[in-house]
Design an enzyme around this catalytic site. Structure first.
Site: not given
Ligand SMILES: Cc1cc2nc3c(=O)[nH]c(=O)nc-3n(C[C@H](O)[C@H](O)[C@H](O)COP(=O)(O)O)c2cc1C
Length: 372
Positions: A100, A170, A325, A346, A349
């Site tokens: 990405q 961004y 996550r 998960c 949190c």
């Molecule tokens: C620690 C962390 C780092 C993340 N870094 C990015 C990132 O670099 N680029 C991005 O598009 N989203 C990033 N996200 C967002 C995740 O890709 C995702 O869209 C969001 O956590 C929701 O998905 P989930 O419920 O499965 O965690 C990050 C999320 C977390 C928790």
């Protein structure tokens, strides 16, 4: 067999199943963004876990576009050999990997980049109240070249695809959103506008896509993580983003992952989502996109049970399920689901997200093991 374990394509790329590791900033690169042994080991662990497509944490295309410490970079040819180690280790375990690519724009700090952050317009960013400097025409053109250069490196390093980061506030989103782009020149309001099309605000993304495509060639998968809405008054709304997605598809984008919100807001990383509780929180947006534009859709955000993931794909609301996550806690989650597990452990949190720990880890899991 569950639909989730059937192969599917993003452009020319065939994936072994419908599971995607959504881009996750791993915070394991060197201070200047180079790949480390820890990072290579981590991608090996993820690939061994059976994920179809792994997307790297957002990698900055120019040092001024760095958003956080120890973030991965892709701004120099000297970085290609390190990136190749990630591609190789993922391929070793039959996985596929996309990088990405991003520029933080105003969503960074002087302490990180050593200069005042840049943006389409001089509008401070959220909680940090950083007053950015408005980009000149020439600087915008240079950043477009930076995106192309980064995509070329990603391809040369042996990655399978590149994802543009058009979400979470961004630089690409800063240009798209009427909330952060108040320019009156051709990169903003002076651009031709018809209905929701917002030609001027779309121009930056259009040019980035065009330059990236030219660099990587027609057969290399290029896709985007797109903010479907900003969650702020006067920001991006779903009609506008559907129109943006339609334009991108016409230009040749290979897939769209649906997200939204800024990086400091919690709309894109919602807390307290559990199996059956608040799951798939961008599902409506994904479904709208899927019905409006003939493009493979990747749904991210709060997917916590096999039943919901299957329902999303079987219901035709998305083609792929993307998680962040849950894979931090369980890198082998896909294997577990294939062997009969029904839920993700998960607890949403989000401590992994707000923690400033040097290495990405599940802090809830750590606490649970300590109290045993
Ligand atoms: C620690 C962390 C780092 C993340 N870094 C990015 C990132 O670099 N680029 C991005 O598009 N989203 C990033 N996200 C967002 C995740 O890709 C995702 O869209 C969001 O956590 C929701 O998905 P989930 O419920 O499965 O965690 C990050 C999320 C977390 C928790």
């Amino acid at each position: 067999m569950s639909v989730l374990f059937t192969p599917a394509r993003i452009g020319t790329l065939e994936l072994r199943n419908r599971f995607v590791r959504s881009a996750t900033n791993d915070r394991m690169a060197t201070t200047d963004g180079k790949v480390t042994d820890d990072l290579v080991d981590y991608y090996g662990l993820l690939a061994r876990g059976g994920i179809g497509l792994i997307i790297t944490g957002h990698a900055y295309v120019h040092p001024l576009g760095q958003g956080s410490v120890r973030q991965l970079g892709v701004y120099d040819d000297g970085m290609i050999s390190g990136l190749k180690r990630i591609a190789d280790v993922v391929h070793e375990f039959d996985g596929r990997v996309a990088a990405q690519i991003t520029h933080a724009g105003r969503q960074t700090q002087k302490e990180i980049i050593g200069e005042t952050p840049v943006a389409p317009s001089a509008i401070p960013y959220g909680l940090q109240k950083v007053m950015p400097r408005e980009l000149s025409d020439a600087e915008i053109e240079t950043i477009i070249d930076d995106f192309a250069g980064a995509a070329g490196r990603v391809r040369e390093a042996g990655f399978d695809a590149v994802q543009l980061h058009g979400a979470h506030g961004y630089l690409i989103t800063q240009f798209l959103s009427p909330f952060s782009n108040k320019r009156t020149d051709g990169w903003g309001l002076a651009g031709r506008s018809s209905g929701h099309d917002q030609e001027g605000r779309f121009r930056f993304l259009h040019e980035v896509y065009r330059a990236v495509r030219e660099k990587v060639g027609p057969g290399f998968p290029v896709f985007i993580k797109l903010a479907m809405k900003d969650f702020v008054e006067g920001g991006l709304d779903i009609e506008t983003t559907i129109s943006i997605a339609r334009r991108l598809r016409k230009l040749g984008i290979d897939a769209t992952e649906t997200s939204g919100g800024f990086s400091n807001a919690m709309e894109n990383i919602k807390r307290d989502v559990l199996p059956g509780k608040g799951e798939a929180y961008f599902r409506n947006e994904a479904a709208r996109l899927k019905r409006s534009v003939d493009v493979p859709v990747i749904l991210v955000g709060g997917l916590r049970s096999l039943a919901t993931m299957e329902d999303v794909v079987n219901g035709g609301d998305a083609d792929f399920v993307s998680l962040s996550r849950p894979f931090i806690r369980e890198p082998d989650l896909v294997l577990k689901l294939r062997s009969g597990a029904r839920e993700v452990s998960c607890i949403s949190c989000s401590k992994c997200s707000i923690s400033r720990e040097p290495v990405l880890k599940c802090l809830a899991l750590e606490k649970e093991s300590e109290s045993k």
